[in-house]
Design a protein around this motif. Structure first.
Motif, PDB file in Angstrom:
ATOM      1  N   ALA A  74       0.786  -1.108  -0.085  1.00 32.32           N
ATOM      2  CA  ALA A  74       0.084   0.047   0.031  1.00 32.32           C
ATOM      3  C   ALA A  74       0.700   1.121   0.174  1.00 32.32           C
ATOM      4  N   GLY A  75       2.115   1.081  -0.080  1.00 28.29           N
ATOM      5  CA  GLY A  75       3.187   2.000  -0.158  1.00 28.29           C
ATOM      6  C   GLY A  75       3.698   2.730   1.072  1.00 28.29           C
ATOM      7  N   HIS A  76       3.494   2.151   2.170  1.00 24.99           N
ATOM      8  CA  HIS A  76       4.013   2.257   3.397  1.00 24.99           C
ATOM      9  C   HIS A  76       5.596   2.046   3.545  1.00 24.99           C
ATOM     10  N   THR A  77       6.320   2.687   4.382  1.00 29.80           N
ATOM     11  CA  THR A  77       7.857   2.213   4.441  1.00 29.80           C
ATOM     12  C   THR A  77       7.525   1.546   5.887  1.00 29.80           C
ATOM     13  N   VAL A  78       7.975   0.074   5.712  1.00 29.81           N
ATOM     14  CA  VAL A  78       7.889  -0.660   6.716  1.00 29.81           C
ATOM     15  C   VAL A  78       9.362  -1.267   7.299  1.00 29.81           C
ATOM     16  N   LEU A  79       9.579  -0.985   8.672  1.00 30.50           N
ATOM     17  CA  LEU A  79      10.809  -1.674   9.138  1.00 30.50           C
ATOM     18  C   LEU A  79      10.497  -2.810  10.093  1.00 30.50           C
ATOM     19  N   VAL A  80      11.110  -3.971   9.620  1.00 26.90           N
ATOM     20  CA  VAL A  80      10.445  -5.228  10.230  1.00 26.90           C
ATOM     21  C   VAL A  80      11.367  -5.838  11.010  1.00 26.90           C
ATOM     22  N   TRP A  81      11.055  -6.479  12.190  1.00 27.23           N
ATOM     23  CA  TRP A  81      11.820  -7.387  12.974  1.00 27.23           C
ATOM     24  C   TRP A  81      11.269  -8.669  13.057  1.00 27.23           C
ATOM     25  N   ASN A  82      11.894  -9.549  13.228  1.00 23.80           N
ATOM     26  CA  ASN A  82      11.379 -10.925  13.698  1.00 23.80           C
ATOM     27  C   ASN A  82      12.725 -11.806  14.379  1.00 23.80           C
ATOM     28  N   ARG A  83      12.174 -12.784  15.133  1.00 23.40           N
ATOM     29  CA  ARG A  83      13.082 -13.560  16.137  1.00 23.40           C
ATOM     30  C   ARG A  83      14.126 -14.314  14.949  1.00 23.40           C
ATOM     31  N   SER A  84      13.462 -14.952  13.891  1.00 19.87           N
ATOM     32  CA  SER A  84      14.367 -15.664  13.152  1.00 19.87           C
ATOM     33  C   SER A  84      14.530 -14.873  11.805  1.00 19.87           C
ATOM     34  N   SER A  85      15.356 -15.190  10.968  1.00 16.34           N
ATOM     35  CA  SER A  85      16.061 -14.209  10.055  1.00 16.34           C
ATOM     36  C   SER A  85      15.227 -14.487   8.701  1.00 16.34           C
ATOM     37  N   GLU A  86      14.907 -15.614   8.285  1.00 14.07           N
ATOM     38  CA  GLU A  86      14.325 -16.032   7.027  1.00 14.07           C
ATOM     39  C   GLU A  86      12.850 -14.994   6.792  1.00 14.07           C
ATOM     40  N   PRO A  87      12.297 -15.013   7.551  1.00 12.37           N
ATOM     41  CA  PRO A  87      10.948 -14.034   7.195  1.00 12.37           C
ATOM     42  C   PRO A  87      11.421 -12.762   7.096  1.00 12.37           C
ATOM     43  N   VAL A  88      12.430 -12.228   7.662  1.00 13.49           N
ATOM     44  CA  VAL A  88      12.972 -10.983   7.354  1.00 13.49           C
ATOM     45  C   VAL A  88      13.195 -10.589   6.136  1.00 13.49           C
ATOM     46  N   ARG A  89      14.116 -11.641   5.723  1.00  8.90           N
ATOM     47  CA  ARG A  89      14.944 -11.607   4.118  1.00  8.90           C
ATOM     48  C   ARG A  89      13.592 -11.560   3.192  1.00  8.90           C
ATOM     49  N   ARG A  90      12.752 -12.495   3.319  1.00  9.16           N
ATOM     50  CA  ARG A  90      11.715 -12.370   2.278  1.00  9.16           C
ATOM     51  C   ARG A  90      11.034 -11.076   2.194  1.00  9.16           C
ATOM     52  N   LEU A  91      10.572 -10.329   3.622  1.00 12.13           N
ATOM     53  CA  LEU A  91      10.002  -8.975   3.447  1.00 12.13           C
ATOM     54  C   LEU A  91      10.986  -8.006   2.762  1.00 12.13           C
ATOM     55  N   ALA A  92      12.264  -8.297   3.246  1.00 13.66           N
ATOM     56  CA  ALA A  92      13.273  -7.172   2.802  1.00 13.66           C
ATOM     57  C   ALA A  92      13.193  -7.153   1.040  1.00 13.66           C
ATOM     58  N   ASP A  93      12.885  -8.573   0.442  1.00  9.06           N
ATOM     59  CA  ASP A  93      13.222  -8.669  -0.905  1.00  9.06           C
ATOM     60  C   ASP A  93      11.903  -7.935  -1.328  1.00  9.06           C
ATOM     61  N   ALA A  94      10.967  -7.820  -0.693  1.00  8.43           N
ATOM     62  CA  ALA A  94       9.611  -7.254  -0.934  1.00  8.43           C
ATOM     63  C   ALA A  94       9.648  -5.568  -0.794  1.00  8.43           C
ATOM     64  N   GLY A  95      10.932  -5.190  -0.395  1.00  3.94           N
ATOM     65  CA  GLY A  95      10.883  -3.629  -0.036  1.00  3.94           C
ATOM     66  C   GLY A  95      10.979  -3.253   1.410  1.00  3.94           C
ATOM     67  N   ALA A  96      10.782  -4.235   2.371  1.00  6.86           N
ATOM     68  CA  ALA A  96      10.866  -3.864   3.742  1.00  6.86           C
ATOM     69  C   ALA A  96      12.355  -3.494   3.976  1.00  6.86           C
ATOM     70  N   ILE A  97      12.283  -2.845   5.234  1.00  3.94           N
ATOM     71  CA  ILE A  97      13.982  -2.525   5.638  1.00  3.94           C
ATOM     72  C   ILE A  97      14.145  -3.358   6.982  1.00  3.94           C
ATOM     73  N   ALA A  98      14.973  -4.189   7.206  1.00  2.90           N
ATOM     74  CA  ALA A  98      15.481  -4.920   8.168  1.00  2.90           C
ATOM     75  C   ALA A  98      15.768  -4.062   9.429  1.00  2.90           C
ATOM     76  N   ALA A  99      15.318  -4.231  10.571  1.00  8.85           N
ATOM     77  CA  ALA A  99      15.321  -3.394  11.562  1.00  8.85           C
ATOM     78  C   ALA A  99      15.566  -4.014  12.813  1.00  8.85           C
ATOM     79  N   GLY A 100      16.057  -3.239  14.032  1.00 11.71           N
ATOM     80  CA  GLY A 100      16.046  -3.868  15.380  1.00 11.71           C
ATOM     81  C   GLY A 100      14.697  -3.255  15.958  1.00 11.71           C
ATOM     82  N   ILE A 101      14.341  -3.992  17.055  1.00 12.00           N
ATOM     83  CA  ILE A 101      13.226  -3.547  17.755  1.00 12.00           C
ATOM     84  C   ILE A 101      13.170  -2.160  18.111  1.00 12.00           C
TER      85      ILE A 101
END
Lengths: 290, 290, 290, 290
Positions: free
Chosen positions: B22-49
């Motif tokens: 929807a066009g938002h900038t999303v900083l994502v965190w997850n306990r395991s890294s694989e889901p973060v990677r997938r979201l980053a591929d879609a444009g999210a920014i991997a981040a700390g809590i």
């Protein structure tokens, strides 16, 4: 078709009227005379139970096991019925009574179907009932045109009449369980300072969109139990039919035990004249909210 | 909008993805890294809590009370968050945790909303969730555009966050009660020689037309409990949340006691990996059908 | 005294024998002839039910409501009984049947007492029963010498016969509840790796020193359910008498609902021929221990 | 012997006093100082928890899990205790806490026994408790002389301390079940126009001769719930310990669910300060008798 119709309570009167309006010739009998008079004004023929059976096709809608046993399993009535006559019992009765009725008809060369219905008087008036039919498929086919007048859909569920009663009884059981579940949930919601009605709105908009949750949930959420669609003692009777049906088949019903107690609690607190949705007040009493 | 999103399980990942789309900038965190990677591929920014909180608006979707307490009520996290930051907890947690979270945010000048959702991963992916929001109306209004991306409708239910959790918990309670009610009914139907699936068809065509009865009823009627949408131990956790919520408010829940025992029976019989609808097998075991 | 005694099952035969041994003249009737022969060998007089009533004092010990209604409320029997004859029904029957019996005796100028007993066949043989008497105190006084032969103590509990049945039914209810309570407790004890029998030993040495806990607890702790003192379906009958008695007075019985389900579960698992203490196996099945 | 004693509530003070009177040297600690003063007047030595542990043998009788965890599982306390010191926890705590305590003592080379007791303050004062001991048999033997002072009999039930707690918890569970069973029975008796107290007299003279039925039955029959021996919320705590113990072992407890609701109903109706036997009033409320 020329048919008999026995039992002109709220449901039966509406159903007989629809048969008349569809062009059938209907011989009607009722314990009290006023409903007979009203149907006669609309074109029905006042008749005795024996005359109703004499048409060869008789539908009945009496209130409970006792009334069916007294009026329609009377040996005098059955012995006088013409060979092959078909009796379609549309009332909610026990599976034990259905088994007995099937046997007593068969012994005399008569035919018996169970065809209980889902829907209240408004659905009956609109010809919008759901018919659950149990018994010989050929006999069901024979009265299918009548069912089509009375309801929107017919579900044949088994070759033993009692099986249709089982479906009806456990349909009502699911309604009773839904009422108790909503009662418990809304008691916590109320104790948590929220409006139970708003809770019901959320739930019926999303997960529970059918008429049971909307209808009974609406009553419970607002604590408005009128008009009375189905009196609480009749609901209790249906809970007991479920418990008995389970017992005859060695099936425990823990929710049923809870329902039994909730209805007794309601009766002990003078709620005899209320709609069965008002059994929800028991949950409020338990929590000190009432 | 620039937002943080904590917790990328099945639900969270789908929700975060919709925010991205929807066009938002999303900083994502997850306990395991694989889901973060997938979201980053879609444009999210991997981040700390802490970075997620630093955006000023953070949504979270962690699995249970313990995870929320450990990750998001960590004093180090809250102390570092910018003044007035808004944390929207969308997970199903206890009302006690919600009360604690609200207090610990408020003590630091932070804002806290509870916004649990109805709907599974398919609804999350379709942006079709129902959001139940509790907390300050102004804060709810602030994130309404995000809720509109995630769900089809938002229901504000009260000014205390815990109230939204109460609605969610008792929505799930109604589902669990519906499962047990269908389980008991179909056990008698089966013992009576009928096809439980046909019984469910009749009922869901008439009285119980919502998705709960159709979905879970379909599974129970056919005894086909896969694919697993919601694991049985998670369902048990939610039953316990309901019992605890009732207990904290002195509200007896007799159906809840029955549910508790049914889930324990299922766990004692090795059903840990099945869908919670499979708790219906307990009713069959009780009746000697299993 | 010259008395009639109807019903020579295990209990009745032992009771009639004690009356004989105490010097009374006893006219006995039983459905099958073998028990009559044995009592006649000991000095009793084989008789018809009408002859038993003709003595003016008849004690009965038939198996259930149906047997009492068929044999002893037969209008032919009651119409032929001498004016003022006293019938003392010592069986465990429903309060509804007791009310009917009292009415039908009174209508004919006959007298009716309910005098159910606590104690099994060994206590009956030893003249060690506890008699609970309901009805006219003068009539109770009249047969007190007989009760003194049969039991160690007589408790008059009310002027309506049905009240004695209520006491008996709920005495049995307490036993059934004790069985279920021990069943649940020992299931956890077993699951916790302890010997249920040792647990029962601790409890019956301290808090629960009466014969019910020692006797049934001993069976449950060792899972040794023989010899069969009281068949499981008879225990279920008594649970149902309690539920019905409660229902007639609008009293919910939540433990009774649990008992009902436990007995149905036992019957569904083929335990018909076992002692009612074996209903404890249901608790083990629920926990996956069986 | 020189021993420490932690926790001087009603039970603990009486027990410590008996140890003193038997000639032991007792170092006592209590949260509040008044009980310490009273024991010191009788010859005890006021001490810190660490000093109590320093004796090498410490008995404790604190109120609940939280108090035990805070005071006696404090790492500072355990780390300071002398090698091989023996801690005998005589309180009613959860099996989970017992397992944790056993582990945390073992990790430091300390020994831990669970030795909960049956009996109230009067039995404690009379040295008439029943001690249920769990843990290493050698350790039990070591403190057997102390147990002999405190109680009339010691039952070793298992080599894991938690097993003794399980026995205690389910002994209390049987009491709670007995209270509810008598409550339900006397509600029907009362509704049937009989004196509940007379009913209890019959039952406790015959089938239920132990102290539980006589004691609690006497209170319920007369509806006289004072003096308060065991406050209702403490009884509820013990019901919850049973439910939790069952849950951890996947054992359903249907009576326990009923008890839970009865206690919540009592709490919702302001019965917090009454004896737990007063939970019987819930049965009267359900039946519209209250």
């Amino acid at each position: 078709m020329r048919v008999g119709f026995i039992g002109l309570g709220g449901m039966g009167a509406a159903m007989a009227r629809n048969l008349l309006d569809a062009g059938h010739t209907v011989l009607v009998w009722n314990r009290s005379s006023e409903p007979v008079r009203r149907l006669a004004d609309a074109g029905a023929i006042a008749a005795g139970i024996d005359e109703a059976f004499a048409t060869g096709t008789v539908l009945s809608m009496l209130s409970d096991d006792a009334a069916v046993a007294e009026r329609l399993l009377d040996p005098a009535v059955l012995d006088a019925a013409p060979a092959g006559a078909l009796h379609v019992n549309m009332a909610t009765v026990s599976t034990a009574l259905a088994q007995r009725a099937a046997r007593e008809h068969a012994e005399r060369g008569l035919r018996y179907l169970a065809a209980p219905v889902f829907g209240r008087t408004d659905a009956a008036a609109a010809g919008n009932l759901t018919v659950v039919a149990g018994g010989d498929p050929a006999a069901i086919a024979e009265v299918a045109p009548l069912f089509d007048v009375l309801g929107r859909r017919t579900w044949p569920v088994g070759e033993e009449p009692a099986q249709a009663n089982l479906v009806k009884i456990f349909g009502n059981y699911l309604i009773a369980c839904s009422i108790e579940a909503m009662a418990e949930a809304t008691a916590v919601i109320e104790a948590g300072g929220l409006d139970p009605s708003a809770f019901i709105d959320v739930l019926t908009d999303t997960l529970f969109t059918g008429p049971v949750f909307a209808g009974y949930g609406g009553m419970i959420g607002k604590r408005r139990y009128e008009p009375v669609n189905f009196r609480l003692p009749l609901g209790f009777k249906d809970v007991q039919l479920a418990l008995t049906s389970g017992q005859e088949r060695n099936v425990p019903l823990p929710f049923g035990g809870v329902l039994r107690d909730a209805f007794l609690d309601a009766l002990a607190h003078g709620q005899q004249e209320q709609d069965w949705a008002a059994v929800a007040e028991t949950a409020r009493r338990r929590a000190g909210l009432a």
